[in-house]
Enzyme design. Structure first.
Site, PDB file in Angstrom:
ATOM      1  N   GLY A 241       1.427   0.316  10.818  1.00 14.40           N
ATOM      2  CA  GLY A 241       1.999  -0.348  11.985  1.00 14.40           C
ATOM      3  C   GLY A 241       1.499   0.241  13.287  1.00 14.40           C
ATOM      4  O   GLY A 241       1.699  -0.332  14.360  1.00 14.40           O
TER       5      GLY A 241
ATOM      6  N   ALA B 216       2.896  -1.646   6.151  1.00 16.42           N
ATOM      7  CA  ALA B 216       3.090  -2.048   4.758  1.00 16.42           C
ATOM      8  C   ALA B 216       3.097  -0.854   3.809  1.00 16.42           C
ATOM      9  O   ALA B 216       3.655  -0.947   2.714  1.00 16.42           O
ATOM     10  CB  ALA B 216       2.001  -3.032   4.339  1.00 16.42           C
TER      11      ALA B 216
ATOM     12  N   CYS C 237       1.276  -6.570  11.111  1.00  9.26           N
ATOM     13  CA  CYS C 237       1.377  -5.582  10.039  1.00  9.26           C
ATOM     14  C   CYS C 237       0.007  -4.998   9.734  1.00  9.26           C
ATOM     15  O   CYS C 237      -0.988  -5.725   9.660  1.00  9.26           O
ATOM     16  CB  CYS C 237       1.926  -6.223   8.763  1.00  9.26           C
ATOM     17  SG  CYS C 237       3.520  -7.032   8.959  1.00  9.26           S
ATOM     18  N   CYS C 238      -0.015  -3.687   9.564  1.00  9.48           N
ATOM     19  CA  CYS C 238      -1.193  -3.002   9.039  1.00  9.48           C
ATOM     20  C   CYS C 238      -0.662  -1.931   8.090  1.00  9.48           C
ATOM     21  O   CYS C 238       0.491  -2.009   7.676  1.00  9.48           O
ATOM     22  CB  CYS C 238      -2.078  -2.428  10.160  1.00  9.48           C
ATOM     23  SG  CYS C 238      -1.368  -1.103  11.152  1.00  9.48           S
ATOM     24  N   GLY C 239      -1.448  -0.954   7.744  1.00 13.95           N
ATOM     25  CA  GLY C 239      -0.990   0.066   6.797  1.00 13.95           C
ATOM     26  C   GLY C 239       0.199   0.858   7.307  1.00 13.95           C
ATOM     27  O   GLY C 239       1.169   1.073   6.593  1.00 13.95           O
TER      28      GLY C 239
END
Length: 162
Positions: free
Chosen positions: A70, A110, A66-68
């Site tokens: 994806g 996220a 997960c990152c800001g």
């Protein structure tokens, strides 16, 4: 099944939600690798590498990054030879990541999806598995062949370095 999750500074909260959700499921062993052992802040490429290598080394079967958005963790994961990562923001793409693409990793943003949808996406992906005799097997083999053929190349920087 052994699952590793990880989130960078933007995706850490979602990774924690997924860790807690998946840890409650029978038959799953789940580890959160969001933080490097050194405790230093890291790039999402470093997180992706750590998670991918744990899968390649056989420590885990699958992973969720997960990152800001994806996108960054997906691009980074796909740079690791032997890894197939798919960005997923709905259950259909998660199912197809498993069934049609034999994805080792799914990624989520996220800042794009909420926690409840992320849980359902993870469940949809985990419930499906790739059939090596399926119609998609030749496509997956083709993706792997491209990885072997172009494995040492990292992108456009060679062309831009004039």
């Amino acid at each position: 099944m052994r699952i590793v999750v990880g989130g960078d500074s933007a995706g850490e909260g979602l990774a924690q939600v997924l860790y807690e959700h998946l840890s409650q499921k029978e038959g799953l062993t789940v580890v959160d690798m969001s933080h490097p052992r050194s405790g230093d802040k890291e790039l999402y490429s470093e997180l992706s590498e750590r998670v991918c290598l744990s899968i390649i080394d056989g420590e885990f079967d699958r992973g969720i990054l997960c990152c800001g958005t994806g996108i960054g963790v997906c691009m980074s994961a796909n740079k690791i030879p032997g890894i197939r990562a798919a960005q997923t923001h709905d259950t259909y793409s998660a199912e197809r990541a498993a069934l049609s693409n034999d994805a080792h990793i799914i990624t989520m943003g996220a800042r794009v999806i909420g926690a409840e949808l992320a849980k359902v996406i993870a469940d949809a992906w985990i419930m499906k598995s790739f059939d090596p005799k399926s119609a998609s097997a030749k496509n997956v083999a083709g993706v792997d062949a491209l990885g072997r053929k172009y494995g040492g190349r990292t992108g456009r920087e060679d062309k831009l370095a004039c």
